[in-house]
Enzyme design. Structure first.
Site, PDB file in Angstrom:
ATOM      1  N   CYS A  48      -3.995  -3.073 -16.766  1.00  0.00           N
ATOM      2  CA  CYS A  48      -3.646  -2.134 -15.682  1.00  0.00           C
ATOM      3  C   CYS A  48      -2.154  -1.812 -15.709  1.00  0.00           C
ATOM      4  O   CYS A  48      -1.320  -2.631 -15.311  1.00  0.00           O
ATOM      5  CB  CYS A  48      -4.052  -2.742 -14.339  1.00  0.00           C
ATOM      6  SG  CYS A  48      -3.462  -1.832 -12.908  1.00  0.00           S
ATOM      7  N   CYS A  51      -0.321  -1.940 -12.405  1.00  0.00           N
ATOM      8  CA  CYS A  51      -0.114  -3.326 -11.987  1.00  0.00           C
ATOM      9  C   CYS A  51       1.206  -3.860 -12.547  1.00  0.00           C
ATOM     10  O   CYS A  51       1.953  -4.560 -11.857  1.00  0.00           O
ATOM     11  CB  CYS A  51      -1.260  -4.211 -12.465  1.00  0.00           C
ATOM     12  SG  CYS A  51      -2.876  -3.787 -11.776  1.00  0.00           S
TER      13      CYS A  51
END
Length: 305
Positions: A48, A51
């Protein structure tokens, strides 16, 4: 369990403030620890990209708070059951636990200023507003939250006149159309969102709201569904349809209660269908909506008791 008071002592070390958790240690690291001070749980995954942008900002903000809040990170690839049970469908997602219960949250790689404001609010501090377009977005969100979709739509349109691709404004305008029942206009507005931005939490929330509205079209009147449930409390399909109809009527707490009743009576019914429907509701309402926060608390009580 009694709430354990945090004792006096030296400022906590950075390693005490930030840690990784697992399915097995979630209750201890998050639920129990949040009875001492607020705990942010950061759901992330190695693949991700947002993230990787968000986590360093979270860590910086938590260190700057100097012990007022802790950060616990959970890799959803390695530990999928907890985020799955809590209805986390997109990451990054940050949920704040206070007193052993979910209290607030946000999704997406938000800017550092928003993280700081979030922590300030969580720890009874004061946050600040953003100038320019950000201020207009806040104004529109406030109007929409107050039930004034017309004013909100006008402000979102003002933003789009300056930034035609502004994602919060596009999602917000689509939400205004949903609130007024103009589903075709809502779909047309969402169609302006690029495919690369379709996983944005605000966009997914509006899409979920549209899906829920269409789901409710085929149902009968609420009174008929209530009669079915009263006649047979184990008719989970009727109770499920009642929840859908209640949500369409704006009765969010009642819709939540009906779905939670199914979860309590038969968690496996329709392949965990009641909890999945709750996830769809939470997504449509947004992570900070009062009904979502309360619903997550009540769901957590069932799942983790």
């Amino acid at each position: 369990m009694t709430i354990i008071e945090q004792g006096n002592g030296a400022a906590p070390q950075a390693t005490d403030l930030i840690k990784e958790t697992s399915t097995q240690s979630f209750v201890k690291d998050v639920i129990e620890e949040s009875k001492r001070q607020p705990v942010l749980i950061d759901f992330w995954a190695p693949w991700c990209t947002p993230c990787r942008q968000l986590t360093p900002l979270l860590e910086k903000a938590v260190r700057a708070a100097n012990g007022k809040v802790k950060l616990v990170k959970m890799n959803i690839d390695e530990h999928p059951s907890i985020p799955g049970q809590m209805g986390i469908q997109s990451i990054p997602a940050v949920i704040a636990f206070v007193g052993g219960q979910p209290a607030d949250g946000f999704m997406g790689a938000v800017p550092e200023s928003q993280i700081n404001a979030f922590i300030d609010k969580l720890t009874a501090g004061a946050g600040g507003g953003a100038p320019g377009v950000g201020e207009l977005i806040e104004e529109a969100e406030a109007a929409l939250a107050a039930g004034d979709a017309a004013t909100a739509a006008a402000v979102y349109a003002e933003v789009l006149a300056v930034e035609a691709d502004n994602l919060p404004a596009l999602a917000g305008l689509a939400r205004c159309y949903v609130e007024t029942g103009a589903m075709e206009q809502a779909k047309q507005t969402l169609a302006l969102v690029p495919d690369s931005k379709r996983e944005d939490s605000a966009v997914k929330a509006v899409q979920a709201a549209i899906d829920l509205a269409e789901q409710a079209k085929a149902l009968g009147p609420i009174t008929e569904l209530e009669q079915k449930v009263a006649a047979n409390p184990l008719d989970h399909q009727a109770r499920f349809e009642l929840a859908v109809a209640l949500n369409a009527a704006g009765r969010r707490a009642d819709a939540t209660s009906q779905l939670l009743e199914i979860v309590k009576r038969d968690r496996k019914w329709d392949d965990d269908g009641a909890r999945k429907q709750l996830v769809l509701l939470f997504e449509a309402w947004g992570p900070t909506d009062e009904a979502t926060v309360d619903g997550r608390k009540r769901l957590s009580t069932i799942l983790f008791s």
